[in-house]
Design a protein around this motif. Sequence first.
Motif, PDB file in Angstrom:
ATOM      1  N   LEU A  30     -51.902 -26.290  14.986  1.00  0.00           N
ATOM      2  CA  LEU A  30     -50.591 -26.000  14.877  1.00  0.00           C
ATOM      3  C   LEU A  30     -49.696 -27.216  14.293  1.00  0.00           C
ATOM      4  O   LEU A  30     -48.723 -26.810  13.585  1.00  0.00           O
ATOM      5  N   HIS A  31     -50.077 -28.320  14.347  1.00  0.00           N
ATOM      6  CA  HIS A  31     -49.738 -29.299  13.479  1.00  0.00           C
ATOM      7  C   HIS A  31     -49.732 -29.193  12.020  1.00  0.00           C
ATOM      8  O   HIS A  31     -48.647 -29.476  11.210  1.00  0.00           O
ATOM      9  N   SER A  32     -50.820 -28.380  11.613  1.00  0.00           N
ATOM     10  CA  SER A  32     -50.969 -28.318  10.136  1.00  0.00           C
ATOM     11  C   SER A  32     -50.106 -27.398   9.635  1.00  0.00           C
ATOM     12  O   SER A  32     -49.194 -27.376   8.598  1.00  0.00           O
ATOM     13  N   TRP A  33     -49.865 -26.123  10.792  1.00  0.00           N
ATOM     14  CA  TRP A  33     -48.869 -24.975  10.072  1.00  0.00           C
ATOM     15  C   TRP A  33     -47.411 -25.301  10.096  1.00  0.00           C
ATOM     16  O   TRP A  33     -46.481 -25.112   9.299  1.00  0.00           O
ATOM     17  N   ILE A  34     -47.089 -26.211  11.103  1.00  0.00           N
ATOM     18  CA  ILE A  34     -45.945 -26.360  11.293  1.00  0.00           C
ATOM     19  C   ILE A  34     -45.474 -27.546  10.009  1.00  0.00           C
ATOM     20  O   ILE A  34     -44.495 -27.368   9.603  1.00  0.00           O
ATOM     21  N   GLY A  35     -46.426 -28.338   9.831  1.00  0.00           N
ATOM     22  CA  GLY A  35     -46.247 -29.293   8.861  1.00  0.00           C
ATOM     23  C   GLY A  35     -45.940 -28.753   7.309  1.00  0.00           C
ATOM     24  O   GLY A  35     -45.170 -29.072   6.787  1.00  0.00           O
ATOM     25  N   LEU A  36     -46.631 -27.923   7.052  1.00  0.00           N
ATOM     26  CA  LEU A  36     -46.941 -27.151   5.849  1.00  0.00           C
ATOM     27  C   LEU A  36     -45.603 -26.176   5.647  1.00  0.00           C
ATOM     28  O   LEU A  36     -44.901 -26.097   4.837  1.00  0.00           O
ATOM     29  N   THR A  37     -45.057 -25.506   7.054  1.00  0.00           N
ATOM     30  CA  THR A  37     -43.850 -24.867   7.081  1.00  0.00           C
ATOM     31  C   THR A  37     -42.738 -25.716   6.638  1.00  0.00           C
ATOM     32  O   THR A  37     -41.759 -25.391   5.729  1.00  0.00           O
ATOM     33  N   ALA A  38     -42.619 -27.009   7.107  1.00  0.00           N
ATOM     34  CA  ALA A  38     -41.524 -27.987   7.042  1.00  0.00           C
ATOM     35  C   ALA A  38     -41.695 -28.453   5.367  1.00  0.00           C
ATOM     36  O   ALA A  38     -40.313 -28.267   4.913  1.00  0.00           O
ATOM     37  N   VAL A  39     -42.685 -28.525   4.931  1.00  0.00           N
ATOM     38  CA  VAL A  39     -42.747 -29.125   3.606  1.00  0.00           C
ATOM     39  C   VAL A  39     -42.122 -27.810   2.494  1.00  0.00           C
ATOM     40  O   VAL A  39     -41.248 -27.981   1.463  1.00  0.00           O
ATOM     41  N   ILE A  40     -42.614 -26.392   3.044  1.00  0.00           N
ATOM     42  CA  ILE A  40     -42.194 -25.376   2.130  1.00  0.00           C
ATOM     43  C   ILE A  40     -40.647 -25.158   1.852  1.00  0.00           C
ATOM     44  O   ILE A  40     -39.771 -25.255   1.259  1.00  0.00           O
ATOM     45  N   PHE A  41     -39.973 -25.347   3.246  1.00  0.00           N
ATOM     46  CA  PHE A  41     -38.750 -25.087   3.557  1.00  0.00           C
ATOM     47  C   PHE A  41     -38.009 -26.362   3.092  1.00  0.00           C
ATOM     48  O   PHE A  41     -36.887 -26.188   2.466  1.00  0.00           O
TER      49      PHE A  41
END
Length: 248
Positions: free
Chosen positions: A117-128
């Motif tokens: 979950l850390h990976s997905w939330i982190g990647l989502t934060a980078v994209i946004f």
Amino acid sequence: MEGYRRFLALLVSALLLGFVAVVCSLVWVFRYREGLGWDGGAAEFNWHPVLVVTGFVFIQGIAIIVYRLPWTWKCSKLLMKFIHAGLNTIAMILAIVSMVAVFEYHNARNIPNMYSLHSWIGLTAVIFYSLQLFLGFAVFLLPFAPVPLRAALMPIHVYSGLLIFVAVIASALMGITEKLLFSLPHWKRPPEESAKVQRPNGGAPEGVEAESTMTDCSNADRSDAGFNSDAARKRNFKLDEAGQRSTM
């Protein structure tokens, strides 16, 4: 004046806390990990927490509050826009480098990517965050967007930036927790020690069970001995009574 002092106290506390977080991340990787490097090993992975804390948390936090500083209100608004955009750009570059470091480390060690979950939330934060930075440049920094559009998008820009900042902090905390879970299994209680104290199936401890069994056996032996003794006394009493009757 009292509100201004309270604001300064909170500002200094936040800056000091962020600076301490950056220093602690550096101390952690240099003292307890393998330092920093770019060789596909653990030293390359260590760039990830250091750059995320430095760029995505500390520098982005400064970029968010730069408009709130009273001593900057007399400065040119265009200058403050460039400072705000520059700090966010630095934070974005550090975040991208941290992502590259962790992906290269995983690929070198044949570790799956995007498994938590850390990976997905982190990647989502980078994209946004990238979209937020691009739209900020296009709408608020460049002089092409009309004023009504800027006025309409300003609240969205402000609150989406705060939401991304909260998501970054949450992702960082989850990443630290995940790293601790992976690094601390050898601090668990040894299985053999646990087996000596309590049985795995939730029963009574082995020592207590053995002692209880021995006690039950000894009590049973005593009861059997007492029963046999009483029976023998009764039998002897009957024999004596029969003998007496025969002699009478």
